[in-house]
Motif scaffolding. Structure first.
Motif, PDB file in Angstrom:
ATOM      1  N   ARG A  88      -5.356  26.421 -12.592  1.00 27.79           N
ATOM      2  CA  ARG A  88      -4.316  26.939 -12.111  1.00 27.79           C
ATOM      3  C   ARG A  88      -3.245  26.220 -11.045  1.00 27.79           C
ATOM      4  N   PHE A  89      -3.922  25.619 -10.227  1.00 26.78           N
ATOM      5  CA  PHE A  89      -3.086  24.669  -9.209  1.00 26.78           C
ATOM      6  C   PHE A  89      -2.412  23.645  -9.993  1.00 26.78           C
ATOM      7  N   ARG A  90      -2.917  23.166 -10.959  1.00 24.53           N
ATOM      8  CA  ARG A  90      -2.011  22.009 -11.790  1.00 24.53           C
ATOM      9  C   ARG A  90      -0.821  22.658 -12.237  1.00 24.53           C
ATOM     10  N   ALA A  91      -1.048  24.089 -12.632  1.00 23.73           N
ATOM     11  CA  ALA A  91       0.151  24.491 -13.753  1.00 23.73           C
ATOM     12  C   ALA A  91       1.102  25.160 -12.668  1.00 23.73           C
ATOM     13  N   HIS A  92       0.718  25.576 -11.371  1.00 23.11           N
ATOM     14  CA  HIS A  92       1.580  26.222 -10.587  1.00 23.11           C
ATOM     15  C   HIS A  92       2.538  24.855  -9.891  1.00 23.11           C
ATOM     16  N   PHE A  93       1.508  23.924  -9.857  1.00 25.73           N
ATOM     17  CA  PHE A  93       2.199  22.524  -9.187  1.00 25.73           C
ATOM     18  C   PHE A  93       3.326  22.216 -10.177  1.00 25.73           C
ATOM     19  N   ARG A  94       3.002  22.000 -11.445  1.00 31.72           N
ATOM     20  CA  ARG A  94       4.053  21.408 -12.308  1.00 31.72           C
ATOM     21  C   ARG A  94       5.328  22.318 -12.678  1.00 31.72           C
ATOM     22  N   ALA A  95       4.867  23.686 -12.538  1.00 29.09           N
ATOM     23  CA  ALA A  95       6.059  24.515 -12.794  1.00 29.09           C
ATOM     24  C   ALA A  95       6.642  24.891 -11.719  1.00 29.09           C
ATOM     25  N   ARG A  96       6.539  24.490 -10.448  1.00 29.79           N
ATOM     26  CA  ARG A  96       7.387  24.676  -9.190  1.00 29.79           C
ATOM     27  C   ARG A  96       7.882  23.752  -8.612  1.00 29.79           C
ATOM     28  N   GLN A 107       3.614  20.837   3.497  1.00 28.63           N
ATOM     29  CA  GLN A 107       1.923  21.212   3.947  1.00 28.63           C
ATOM     30  C   GLN A 107       1.797  22.779   3.912  1.00 28.63           C
ATOM     31  N   ILE A 108       2.799  23.477   4.370  1.00 27.67           N
ATOM     32  CA  ILE A 108       2.613  24.772   4.395  1.00 27.67           C
ATOM     33  C   ILE A 108       2.642  25.369   3.132  1.00 27.67           C
ATOM     34  N   ASP A 109       3.916  24.857   2.634  1.00 35.18           N
ATOM     35  CA  ASP A 109       3.913  25.512   0.981  1.00 35.18           C
ATOM     36  C   ASP A 109       2.637  24.958   0.017  1.00 35.18           C
ATOM     37  N   LEU A 110       2.317  23.909   0.057  1.00 34.27           N
ATOM     38  CA  LEU A 110       1.222  23.436  -0.825  1.00 34.27           C
ATOM     39  C   LEU A 110      -0.057  24.151  -0.477  1.00 34.27           C
ATOM     40  N   MET A 111      -0.315  24.846   0.936  1.00 38.58           N
ATOM     41  CA  MET A 111      -1.532  25.427   1.169  1.00 38.58           C
ATOM     42  C   MET A 111      -1.169  26.845   0.575  1.00 38.58           C
ATOM     43  N   LEU A 112      -0.296  27.509   0.551  1.00 40.00           N
ATOM     44  CA  LEU A 112       0.173  28.735   0.077  1.00 40.00           C
ATOM     45  C   LEU A 112      -0.029  28.408  -1.270  1.00 40.00           C
ATOM     46  N   LEU A 113       0.345  27.513  -1.938  1.00 35.46           N
ATOM     47  CA  LEU A 113       0.375  27.258  -3.552  1.00 35.46           C
ATOM     48  C   LEU A 113      -1.200  27.181  -3.814  1.00 35.46           C
ATOM     49  N   ALA A 114      -2.026  26.590  -3.018  1.00 30.45           N
ATOM     50  CA  ALA A 114      -3.597  26.814  -3.169  1.00 30.45           C
ATOM     51  C   ALA A 114      -4.112  27.900  -3.469  1.00 30.45           C
ATOM     52  N   ILE A 115      -3.441  28.654  -2.380  1.00 35.30           N
ATOM     53  CA  ILE A 115      -4.153  30.249  -2.337  1.00 35.30           C
ATOM     54  C   ILE A 115      -3.602  30.927  -3.433  1.00 35.30           C
ATOM     55  N   GLU A 116      -2.399  30.531  -3.980  1.00 32.38           N
ATOM     56  CA  GLU A 116      -1.960  31.430  -5.263  1.00 32.38           C
ATOM     57  C   GLU A 116      -2.774  31.066  -6.304  1.00 32.38           C
ATOM     58  N   ALA A 117      -3.391  29.803  -6.125  1.00 34.95           N
ATOM     59  CA  ALA A 117      -4.232  29.309  -7.430  1.00 34.95           C
ATOM     60  C   ALA A 117      -5.718  29.874  -7.420  1.00 34.95           C
ATOM     61  N   LEU A 118      -6.086  30.501  -5.891  1.00 34.10           N
ATOM     62  CA  LEU A 118      -7.466  30.982  -6.025  1.00 34.10           C
ATOM     63  C   LEU A 118      -7.185  32.481  -6.149  1.00 34.10           C
ATOM     64  N   TYR A 119      -6.067  33.275  -5.860  1.00 35.12           N
ATOM     65  CA  TYR A 119      -5.854  34.404  -6.156  1.00 35.12           C
ATOM     66  C   TYR A 119      -4.926  34.862  -7.217  1.00 35.12           C
ATOM     67  N   LEU A 120      -5.279  35.780  -8.156  1.00 33.73           N
ATOM     68  CA  LEU A 120      -4.375  36.201  -8.917  1.00 33.73           C
ATOM     69  C   LEU A 120      -3.317  37.326  -8.262  1.00 33.73           C
ATOM     70  N   GLY A 121      -2.141  37.098  -8.433  1.00 33.21           N
ATOM     71  CA  GLY A 121      -1.076  37.977  -7.482  1.00 33.21           C
ATOM     72  C   GLY A 121      -0.964  37.527  -6.063  1.00 33.21           C
ATOM     73  N   GLY A 122      -1.280  36.243  -5.793  1.00 32.81           N
ATOM     74  CA  GLY A 122      -1.305  35.476  -4.383  1.00 32.81           C
ATOM     75  C   GLY A 122      -0.072  35.794  -3.792  1.00 32.81           C
ATOM     76  N   ALA A 123       1.203  35.847  -4.332  1.00 25.65           N
ATOM     77  CA  ALA A 123       2.300  36.288  -3.484  1.00 25.65           C
ATOM     78  C   ALA A 123       2.649  37.707  -3.047  1.00 25.65           C
ATOM     79  N   GLU A 124       1.786  38.533  -3.776  1.00 23.32           N
ATOM     80  CA  GLU A 124       1.958  39.891  -3.631  1.00 23.32           C
ATOM     81  C   GLU A 124       1.123  40.104  -2.419  1.00 23.32           C
ATOM     82  N   GLU A 125       0.048  39.487  -2.347  1.00 18.68           N
ATOM     83  CA  GLU A 125      -1.027  39.320  -1.158  1.00 18.68           C
ATOM     84  C   GLU A 125      -0.537  38.781   0.253  1.00 18.68           C
ATOM     85  N   MET A 126       0.466  38.076  -0.047  1.00 16.79           N
ATOM     86  CA  MET A 126       0.979  37.341   1.171  1.00 16.79           C
ATOM     87  C   MET A 126       2.004  38.151   1.797  1.00 16.79           C
TER      88      MET A 126
END
Length: 209
Positions: free
Chosen positions: A151-159, A42-61
């Motif tokens: 973006r969420f679908r793309a992130h989920f399927r890629a990772r 659940q923690i990782d999926l919530m972070l994945l959703a944040i990445e779909a909201l933000y371009l460069g989400g990992a850097e923001e984290m």
């Protein structure tokens, strides 16, 4: 002869000097092998959703980690990647578990970013989704909700590992859209009063007695 001894910090020593923001999250009686599977997922999926909201989400984290003085727990990009790969659905899932302190740090980051995105999340859930429902049109025709879902679908399927049964269950766009919207609702839940504490406790429902 003097011999230098290098002592690596343990979780106990880190906990004694843990950042104040983590003190509000309760120390739950977790199993010896760390955070349960459901919580890590659940923690990782919530972070994945944040990445779909933000371009460069990992850097923001990583920036938020620094702002919240969590660098002692999440030192750099690789450390963040390894922690997120404790999600058993990941393509490169790690055998190691996630400690209580590490889980607290990720929850603090997720909730902090969710609060920054409150207006956008409300727009997507309370305005765009309602308009989509009223017009009886598929979500793909609604922007900016469609951009988030795509973006969420793309992130989920890629990772995520396509051989995992739960990943297979999210094989269709419709199922992934449903998951993405549920995660938005959880992120909005984080933004309210005591949202971080309520999210933290919800992650362990059924795992802590």
């Amino acid at each position: 002869m003097n011999v230098a001894v290098i002592v690596m910090p343990s979780e106990i020593s880190l906990a004694k000097s843990s950042p104040l923001i983590l003190d509000s999250l309760s120390d739950l009686p977790l199993p010896e092998n760390g955070c349960p599977r459901r919580a890590r997922l659940q923690i990782d999926l919530m972070l994945l959703a944040i990445e779909a909201l933000y371009l460069g989400g990992a850097e923001e984290m990583l920036l938020v980690s620094k702002e919240l003085e969590l660098e002692g727990i999440i030192k750099h990009r690789v450390a963040l990647w390894l922690l997120r790969n404790t999600n058993p659905l990941r393509r490169f899932s790690q055998r190691r578990s996630m400690t209580l302190l590490e889980a607290k740090a990720l929850v603090a980051i997720a909730c902090n970013l969710a609060r920054r995105l409150t207006v956008k999340i409300r727009q997507l859930l309370l305005v765009d989704y309602q308009l989509m429902s009223q017009k009886d049109r598929p979500s793909e025709q609604e922007l900016p909700l469609a951009e988030y879902l795509e973006r969420f679908r793309a992130h989920f399927r890629a990772r995520m590992n396509p051989r995992r049964s739960l990943v297979v269950a999210y094989g269709s766009d419709e199922k992934l859209n449903e998951l993405a919207l549920n995660l938005l609702a959880k992120l909005l839940f984080c933004t309210g009063t005591s949202g971080m504490q309520r999210l933290w406790n919800s992650l362990f429902d059924g795992d802590v007695k």
